[in-house]
Design a protein around this motif. Structure first.
Motif, mmCIF file in Angstrom:
data_model
loop_
_atom_site.group_PDB
_atom_site.id
_atom_site.type_symbol
_atom_site.label_atom_id
_atom_site.label_comp_id
_atom_site.label_asym_id
_atom_site.label_seq_id
_atom_site.Cartn_x
_atom_site.Cartn_y
_atom_site.Cartn_z
ATOM 1 N N LEU A 106 0.863 -1.178 0.000
ATOM 2 C CA LEU A 106 0.000 0.000 0.000
ATOM 3 C C LEU A 106 0.899 1.227 0.000
ATOM 4 O O LEU A 106 1.822 1.321 0.806
ATOM 5 N N ILE A 107 0.633 2.164 -0.917
ATOM 6 C CA ILE A 107 1.442 3.377 -1.038
ATOM 7 C C ILE A 107 0.537 4.594 -0.964
ATOM 8 O O ILE A 107 -0.532 4.618 -1.568
ATOM 9 N N GLN A 108 0.989 5.612 -0.223
ATOM 10 C CA GLN A 108 0.307 6.902 -0.156
ATOM 11 C C GLN A 108 1.346 8.018 -0.199
ATOM 12 O O GLN A 108 2.500 7.822 0.178
ATOM 13 N N ALA A 109 0.906 9.196 -0.646
ATOM 14 C CA ALA A 109 1.697 10.421 -0.501
ATOM 15 C C ALA A 109 1.047 11.246 0.605
ATOM 16 O O ALA A 109 -0.178 11.395 0.639
ATOM 17 N N ARG A 110 1.883 11.770 1.512
ATOM 18 C CA ARG A 110 1.372 12.586 2.607
ATOM 19 C C ARG A 110 2.276 13.793 2.803
ATOM 20 O O ARG A 110 3.405 13.826 2.311
ATOM 21 N N SER A 111 1.774 14.777 3.556
ATOM 22 C CA SER A 111 2.556 15.978 3.813
ATOM 23 C C SER A 111 3.774 15.649 4.668
ATOM 24 O O SER A 111 3.692 14.874 5.613
ATOM 25 N N ALA A 112 4.909 16.274 4.316
ATOM 26 C CA ALA A 112 6.128 16.138 5.116
ATOM 27 C C ALA A 112 6.405 17.404 5.903
ATOM 28 O O ALA A 112 7.474 17.551 6.491
ATOM 29 N N GLU A 113 5.437 18.331 5.907
ATOM 30 C CA GLU A 113 5.609 19.581 6.639
ATOM 31 C C GLU A 113 5.514 19.324 8.145
ATOM 32 O O GLU A 113 4.813 18.429 8.596
ATOM 33 N N MET A 123 -2.687 13.162 8.286
ATOM 34 C CA MET A 123 -2.585 11.766 7.872
ATOM 35 C C MET A 123 -3.368 11.528 6.593
ATOM 36 O O MET A 123 -3.526 10.398 6.154
ATOM 37 N N MET A 124 -3.871 12.615 5.994
ATOM 38 C CA MET A 124 -4.656 12.477 4.777
ATOM 39 C C MET A 124 -3.736 12.282 3.577
ATOM 40 O O MET A 124 -2.734 12.982 3.434
ATOM 41 N N PRO A 125 -4.059 11.346 2.702
ATOM 42 C CA PRO A 125 -3.249 11.158 1.495
ATOM 43 C C PRO A 125 -3.408 12.327 0.540
ATOM 44 O O PRO A 125 -4.435 13.000 0.515
ATOM 45 N N ILE A 126 -2.373 12.574 -0.253
ATOM 46 C CA ILE A 126 -2.324 13.692 -1.190
ATOM 47 C C ILE A 126 -2.218 13.146 -2.610
ATOM 48 O O ILE A 126 -1.519 12.163 -2.865
ATOM 49 N N GLY A 127 -2.883 13.811 -3.549
ATOM 50 C CA GLY A 127 -2.745 13.459 -4.957
ATOM 51 C C GLY A 127 -3.484 12.194 -5.340
ATOM 52 O O GLY A 127 -4.294 11.661 -4.574
ATOM 53 N N SER A 128 -3.188 11.688 -6.517
ATOM 54 C CA SER A 128 -3.876 10.497 -7.022
ATOM 55 C C SER A 128 -2.901 9.615 -7.788
ATOM 56 O O SER A 128 -1.938 10.093 -8.383
ATOM 57 N N PHE A 129 -3.172 8.311 -7.740
ATOM 58 C CA PHE A 129 -2.335 7.328 -8.410
ATOM 59 C C PHE A 129 -3.030 6.813 -9.671
ATOM 60 O O PHE A 129 -4.257 6.784 -9.766
ATOM 61 N N THR A 130 -2.219 6.402 -10.611
ATOM 62 C CA THR A 130 -2.715 5.729 -11.806
ATOM 63 C C THR A 130 -1.878 4.481 -12.021
ATOM 64 O O THR A 130 -0.797 4.335 -11.448
ATOM 65 N N ASN A 131 -2.379 3.597 -12.846
ATOM 66 C CA ASN A 131 -1.592 2.419 -13.186
ATOM 67 C C ASN A 131 -0.443 2.802 -14.103
ATOM 68 O O ASN A 131 -0.588 3.638 -14.990
ATOM 69 N N VAL A 132 0.712 2.193 -13.879
ATOM 70 C CA VAL A 132 1.783 2.326 -14.845
ATOM 71 C C VAL A 132 1.304 1.709 -16.151
ATOM 72 O O VAL A 132 0.625 0.680 -16.161
ATOM 73 N N GLU A 133 1.623 2.344 -17.259
ATOM 74 C CA GLU A 133 1.132 1.871 -18.559
ATOM 75 C C GLU A 133 1.504 0.403 -18.771
ATOM 76 O O GLU A 133 2.664 0.009 -18.669
ATOM 77 N N GLY A 134 0.502 -0.400 -19.034
ATOM 78 C CA GLY A 134 0.721 -1.818 -19.273
ATOM 79 C C GLY A 134 0.763 -2.648 -18.009
ATOM 80 O O GLY A 134 0.915 -3.865 -18.072
ATOM 81 N N SER A 135 0.632 -2.008 -16.841
ATOM 82 C CA SER A 135 0.696 -2.761 -15.596
ATOM 83 C C SER A 135 -0.631 -3.465 -15.323
ATOM 84 O O SER A 135 -1.693 -2.897 -15.534
ATOM 85 N N THR A 171 -3.112 22.352 -6.816
ATOM 86 C CA THR A 171 -2.867 23.404 -5.821
ATOM 87 C C THR A 171 -1.867 22.997 -4.744
ATOM 88 O O THR A 171 -1.685 23.740 -3.781
ATOM 89 N N GLU A 172 -1.211 21.864 -4.886
ATOM 90 C CA GLU A 172 -0.324 21.357 -3.838
ATOM 91 C C GLU A 172 1.060 22.006 -3.929
ATOM 92 O O GLU A 172 1.717 21.922 -4.962
#
Length: 256
Positions: A106-113, A123-135, A171-172
């Motif tokens: 499981l992977i998330q991006a979070r604030s490092a501030e 603890m809220m995740p930031i941004g959005s993930f997509t599948n790597v092409e062909g994955s 806006t991040e």
């Protein structure tokens, strides 16, 4: 008649020509084995992580009951760029550094501030993930009802590395980190694996956000004893000043 066959069949009675239901039984051991196989197949095809509060907030697989491992994890996270900006996409790679495999992730991006005074770190995740092409291995999920805010693998697997693509929100501008939980087996997993700090392209500050120390400066009120000393010293200073002024005045009159 052999009684260990299955499933139930209809055959025609040669004497009457009518369909007759044969007496069918099956071996209970075979049924048990089939049930176990079905359960294992279901587990193998289940998502390693879900969208529950435990999965999303604590990044702990709710399917497992064992506690996470302590000590340095045998995995690391690398990011294709050390900065982010509007419209950019970053490739995030989690890789084994030893003999351990990646069965679930499981992977998330979070604030490092650093958190503000009186406010816990987000603890809220930031941004959005997509599948790597062909994955065909990774699947974005909606943590906290935010679309594709985390990513996991489709099935329990045995991989040395996993990749995902993360898209920067428009806006991040905060410093961020990528965090991962990696499961090696049903009893062994690591939580809180961190990437380096990823800055916004406009961020030139030297603070990397790693050391967040909150120091509270308290101005203690002076004690009654110290107050008495301060008042006494102040009065003594006032008396000495008055005496000096009077002496100077008398000298100036005498000299005239």
């Amino acid at each position: 008649m052999e009684e260990n066959y299955w499933p139930h069949n209809l055959i025609a009675d040669p004497a009457t020509g009518s369909d007759v239901s044969t007496t069918m039984t099956f071996d209970r051991i075979s049924l048990t084995q089939a049930a176990i196989s079905l359960a294992l197949l279901s587990l193998a095809n289940a998502y390693p992580f879900g969208e529950t509060d435990v999965d999303c907030r604590k990044m702990i697989p709710s399917q497992l009951t064992s506690p996470p491992q302590r000590g340095p994890p045998p995995y690391n996270i690398s990011v294709s760029m050390n900065m982010h900006g509007v419209g950019m996409e970053l490739i995030v790679t989690v890789k084994s550094t030893g003999t351990r495999k990646i069965r679930g992730i499981l992977i998330q991006a979070r604030s490092a501030e650093c958190p503000l005074p009186g406010k816990p770190g987000s603890m809220m995740p930031i941004g959005s993930f997509t599948n790597v092409e062909g994955s065909y291995k990774m699947k974005p999920i909606n943590c906290f009802k935010e679309t594709n805010s985390a990513i996991t693998n489709l099935n329990w697997g045995l991989d040395d590395s996993m990749e995902a693509t993360w898209k920067v929100p428009a806006t991040e501008q905060r410093k961020i980190r990528f965090y991962a939980t990696v499961v090696d087996d049903e009893q062994t997993y690591w939580v809180g694996i961190q990437s380096e700090v990823i800055r916004h392209i406009s961020d030139t500050a030297e603070d990397d956000g790693i050391s967040c120390q909150s120091e509270t400066i308290t101005n203690k009120p002076p004690s009654s004893g110290s107050l008495a000393k301060e008042n006494s010293a102040s009065k003594s200073f006032e008396v000495n000043t008055l005496s000096f002024t009077m002496v100077a005045l008398l000298i100036s009159i005498f000299l005239r």
